[in-house]
Write an enzyme that holds these catalytic residues in place. Structure first.
Site, PDB file in Angstrom:
ATOM      1  N   CYS A 168     -60.447  31.281  39.726  1.00 10.90           N
ATOM      2  CA  CYS A 168     -60.348  31.097  41.175  1.00 10.90           C
ATOM      3  C   CYS A 168     -60.469  32.395  41.966  1.00 10.90           C
ATOM      4  CB  CYS A 168     -59.042  30.398  41.529  1.00 10.90           C
ATOM      5  SG  CYS A 168     -58.805  28.817  40.683  1.00 10.90           S
ATOM      6  N   HIS A 184     -57.955  31.308  48.893  1.00  7.48           N
ATOM      7  CA  HIS A 184     -58.437  30.336  47.912  1.00  7.48           C
ATOM      8  C   HIS A 184     -57.934  28.961  48.308  1.00  7.48           C
ATOM      9  CE1 HIS A 184     -59.072  28.030  44.362  1.00  7.48           C
ATOM     10  NE2 HIS A 184     -57.820  28.089  43.949  1.00  7.48           N
ATOM     11  N   ASN A 205     -60.445  21.645  45.696  1.00 10.19           N
ATOM     12  CA  ASN A 205     -60.319  22.947  45.054  1.00 10.19           C
ATOM     13  C   ASN A 205     -61.559  23.173  44.198  1.00 10.19           C
ATOM     14  OD1 ASN A 205     -59.722  25.082  43.282  1.00 10.19           O
ATOM     15  ND2 ASN A 205     -57.559  24.560  43.154  1.00 10.19           N
TER      16      ASN A 205
END
Length: 318
Positions: free
Chosen positions: A116, A244, A274
């Site tokens: 990520c 993020h 996500n």
């Protein structure tokens, strides 16, 4: 002595798969309701790639658009970095193929896996290459097909992840437009989030959600302050915050802990889910597409996730 240049983001673009998946579509496949999904994660929809939308195809689409927005001659693009953690084939990496398909005759190319935090790590690498004169322009892509690695028996991960690719062109500039990266890791917690194998041999993403939440909301505010300090500004001088896109609860808590106005925080997770390494460039591209930002505005980027790895930096909007 090597001359040190400035670096900036000259172009930003995104590719979102055409298939939009709602909570109502996912719910019958797992054990939770559409209301639970939105209440727990804040996510309403996410994009899932089809068989033709592989990592290379999505990366090429985003990269080509980024080059157009940057108005950069492909022959002057000297480096391509693709951040991804969801490629099943271990070698070779996809960056050389991406560069070839886009038509970049002089580009070095490599993949980077910081999950990520992959885009923020890659952006720092590209910025350093440009600043040192090793590249005139560099292409940075975050691309993921996380839908290949989710299991309906694990609703905590099954309902949050999506697919896509975001790309940025980093170019030489007179003034610094990309601040120093502040990064780190906590490998002692590597089992908190990652790929695990089931008894039948299938692999999928497993996550300890509460620990990820506690770690990220406790650790990232300090990283945000240090990234601003490294760029020579204070947090209150930030125009936009692009974290993020883990889930809405984490974004909201970080926003509150940092004392930032919610209207200055980019929340793309509601519509995109996500997308791991793709989440920061997708959100940054969404900000630019919305018309809410102005070129030159200061943006705090914050990538964090599996590893556990993290990186923050301040950039100027293209």
């Amino acid at each position: 002595m090597t001359e040190i240049y400035g670096s900036r983001i000259s172009g930003i673009a995104a590719y979102r798969p055409s298939r939009l998946v709602s909570n109502e579509e996912l719910s019958p496949l797992t054990t939770v309701s559409p209301q639970w999904i939105e209440g727990r994660t804040g996510i309403k929809t996410r994009h899932h790639a089809n068989d033709q939308e592989d990592l290379v195809t999505m990366s090429v689409a985003a990269g080509e658009k980024a080059l157009v927005t940057a108005d950069v001659d492909p022959a002057e693009l000297d480096l391509t970095i693709v951040a991804t953690a969801t490629r099943r084939r271990r070698m070779p990496g996809i960056a050389p193929e991406v560069a070839s398909r886009i038509g970049l005759p002089n580009s070095g190319a490599y993949d980077l896996n910081a999950v990520c935090a992959g885009f923020t790590y890659s952006l720092a690498m590209a910025s350093n290459a440009v600043r040192l004169g090793e590249a005139r322009h560099a292409l940075v892509i975050g691309a993921e097909r996380t839908s290949d690695w989710i299991d309906p028996e694990d609703p905590d991960t099954f309902v949050i992840f999506g697919d896509g690719a975001g790309a940025a062109v980093v170019s030489r500039s007179q003034e610094p437009g990309i601040g120093p990266a502040v990064w780190g890791s906590d490998g002692a917690r590597h089992n908190v989030l990652g790929i695990t194998e089931k008894a039948d041999g299938r692999e999928y993403v497993a996550m300890n959600g509460p620990l990820v939440y506690k770690w990220s909301t406790a650790t990232m505010p300090d990283v945000a302050h240090r990234a601003c300090a490294a760029a020579g500004i204070s947090l209150r001088e930030i125009d936009w915050f692009v974290p993020h896109q883990a889930n809405n609860r984490i974004i909201k808590t970080l926003t509150e802990n940092l004392g930032l106005p919610p209207e200055r925080v980019v929340n793309d997770v509601v519509d995109t889910g996500n997308t791991s390494a793709a989440s920061v460039p997708l959100a940054l591209s969404r900000l630019r597409e919305s018309g809410r930002s102005t070129p030159g505005e200061k943006v705090l980027l914050l990538g964090f996730g599996a590893g556990l790895t993290y990186a923050g930096q301040v950039v100027r909007m293209p």
